[in-house]
Scaffold this active site. Structure first.
Site, short mmCIF file in Angstrom:
data_model
loop_
_atom_site.label_atom_id
_atom_site.label_comp_id
_atom_site.label_asym_id
_atom_site.label_seq_id
_atom_site.Cartn_x
_atom_site.Cartn_y
_atom_site.Cartn_z
N HIS A 1 0.85 -1.19 0.00
CA HIS A 1 0.00 0.00 0.00
C HIS A 1 0.89 1.23 0.00
O HIS A 1 1.90 1.27 0.69
CB HIS A 1 -0.91 -0.01 1.23
CG HIS A 1 -2.06 0.95 1.14
ND1 HIS A 1 -1.93 2.30 1.38
CD2 HIS A 1 -3.37 0.75 0.82
CE1 HIS A 1 -3.12 2.90 1.23
NE2 HIS A 1 -4.00 1.98 0.89
N ASP B 1 -7.82 -4.02 -0.64
CA ASP B 1 -8.37 -4.19 -1.99
C ASP B 1 -8.35 -5.66 -2.42
O ASP B 1 -9.25 -6.13 -3.12
CB ASP B 1 -7.57 -3.36 -3.00
CG ASP B 1 -7.65 -1.87 -2.70
OD1 ASP B 1 -8.78 -1.39 -2.48
OD2 ASP B 1 -6.61 -1.20 -2.66
#
Length: 421
Positions: free
Chosen positions: A306, A363
């Site tokens: 991330h 995600d």
């Protein structure tokens, strides 16, 4: 600690005050920089620039911390409903049982959508992307509710908030039902906010709807985990559009468009598209793990690591458990999800990924859950938008109440100097 910093330029010394946040973040207040020195700062992507002071969300990417109004994301996801988190973000505190009941009743009263919006929905071609549809329908709400929000009227402002909280889930469900060729339906006043979302999205026209606690719990957690994330691209868009005193619905519509991009909200869709690519190539996960580690190979392993969280994504740890529960409950037999689980296991033990802290992020797991629930891939970002709605509202409200000036970034001009024809 010095309460000022000095800038030496052209043999002159200028002082600028420091601002300290409640979590000890320190910023240099440079609002007078141009007036005093004639200089501006250059910061592409605003990676080092604070655009505002905010009391809503605290994020520490190095330590993997995410808090809404001081409450940890872990506590909220495991102990609160999405509507309670909505109330917390927008109004500053968790609701009492009476406040929760009142806002739920208010949302039910506003959950009908003007029938003319159906004509707008039907005007889109079958191939239109759901995010484009949702953005347009949200903008269209302005036509049916034309009065701009008077920020000084608490009652008017409250009504606008309730309207968008009530109507956006209907528009989301209509968008999905349009994609899947199902008849459009409305909410059920006997259900809770999150149960209603599930009902509107998944009810079959030829069957009675039966609420599945595992599915409702999964949706509840996913929506909470996406509810706010500090000053990201879409949130900053909502604030900067709102800074021109554009209305709430218009600002939210702009946020939806900003979220659409694959570098932002479209990341969970990109995960499933990557898994489809691996499946079409034969499903060899080890081959694609090797490609991801090859600097000369353009392949990227989507859903790992991330840009903000440098250690781990705290949301991923929560939703991983939920993903396992959903797959077990539904007994889904899907080779795409089998590939996802294989990638997850390999990445969690591969030294290359472990050393670089490239763990599966939110995600990755949200894509797995949405796929298992039968939500079309192109709808994933729409689900993200529904989760992010309360954060956008809270940020817009804060910006207007703080009377923040209109957003107007500067630039360093690099084009041609003065020329004559």
């Amino acid at each position: 600690m010095e309460d000022k910093v000095q800038l030496i330029y052209d043999s002159k010394t200028y002082e600028f005050p420091l601002v300290k946040g409640t979590e000890n973040e320190i910023a240099i207040d440079i609002k007078s920089l141009r007036a005093e020195t004639g200089l501006i700062t250059l910061d592409p992507g605003f990676k080092n620039s604070g655009s505002c002071k905010s009391e809503i969300t605290f994020l520490d990417g190095e330590k993997g911390i995410l808090r809404y109004r001081g409450y940890s994301i872990e506590d909220l996801a495991n102990k609160s409903s999405f509507l309670e988190v909505i109330y917390l973000l927008i109004f500053g505190e968790l609701p009492t049982p009476e406040q929760l009941s009142k806002i739920e009743d208010e949302i039910r009263e506003e959950s009908l959508v003007d029938e003319d919006l159906k004509a707008i929905l039907k005007s889109f071609p079958k191939g239109a992307h759901p995010m484009g549809i949702l953005s347009s329908l949200t903008s269209a709400l302005i036509a049916f509710n034309p009065s701009s929000v008077d920020i000084n009227s608490e009652a008017e402002f409250h009504k606008a908030i309730i309207m968008i909280l009530a109507k956006l889930p209907v528009l989301v469900s209509w968008t999905q039902r349009r994609v899947k060729g199902l008849p459009l339906i409305y909410s059920d006043d006997s259900l809770s906010y999150t149960e209603n979302i599930a009902q509107m999205m998944f009810k079959k026209p030829n069957k009675e709807y039966s609420s599945n606690p595992t599915i409702v719990n999964a949706l509840n957690k996913l929506l909470i985990l996406h509810a706010d994330h500090e000053q990201n691209c879409s949130t900053s868009t909502v604030r900067i559009v709102g800074s021109s005193h554009a209305g709430l619905f218009a600002s939210i519509s702009a946020g939806i468009s900003a979220l659409w991009g694959p570098l932002h909200g479209g990341a969970n869709q990109a995960v499933i598209e990557m898994l489809e690519q691996i499946k079409m190539d034969g499903g060899d996960t080890k081959k694609f793990m090797a490609k991801a580690k090859d600097k000369n190979d353009p392949f990227r392993l989507m859903g790992f690591g991330h840009r903000v969280y440098k250690n781990f994504d705290p949301r991923a740890k929560i939703i991983k458990v939920t993903a396992d529960e959903v797959l077990k409950e539904l007994g889904v037999n899907d080779p795409i999800l089998d590939i996802a689980k294989a990638l997850e296991l390999e990445a969690l033990k591969d030294p290359y990924f472990v050393e670089r802290k490239l763990y599966p992020n939110v995600d990755f797991y949200s894509g797995i859950i949405y796929r298992a629930l039968g939500i079309p891939t192109e709808m994933f970002t729409v689900m993200f938008a529904m989760g992010r709605l309360p954060g956008w509202i809270a940020q817009w409200k804060e910006m207007r109440l703080n009377k923040e000036p209109i957003g107007r970034p500067r630039q360093v001009y690099t084009g041609q100097t003065s020329r004559e024809l």
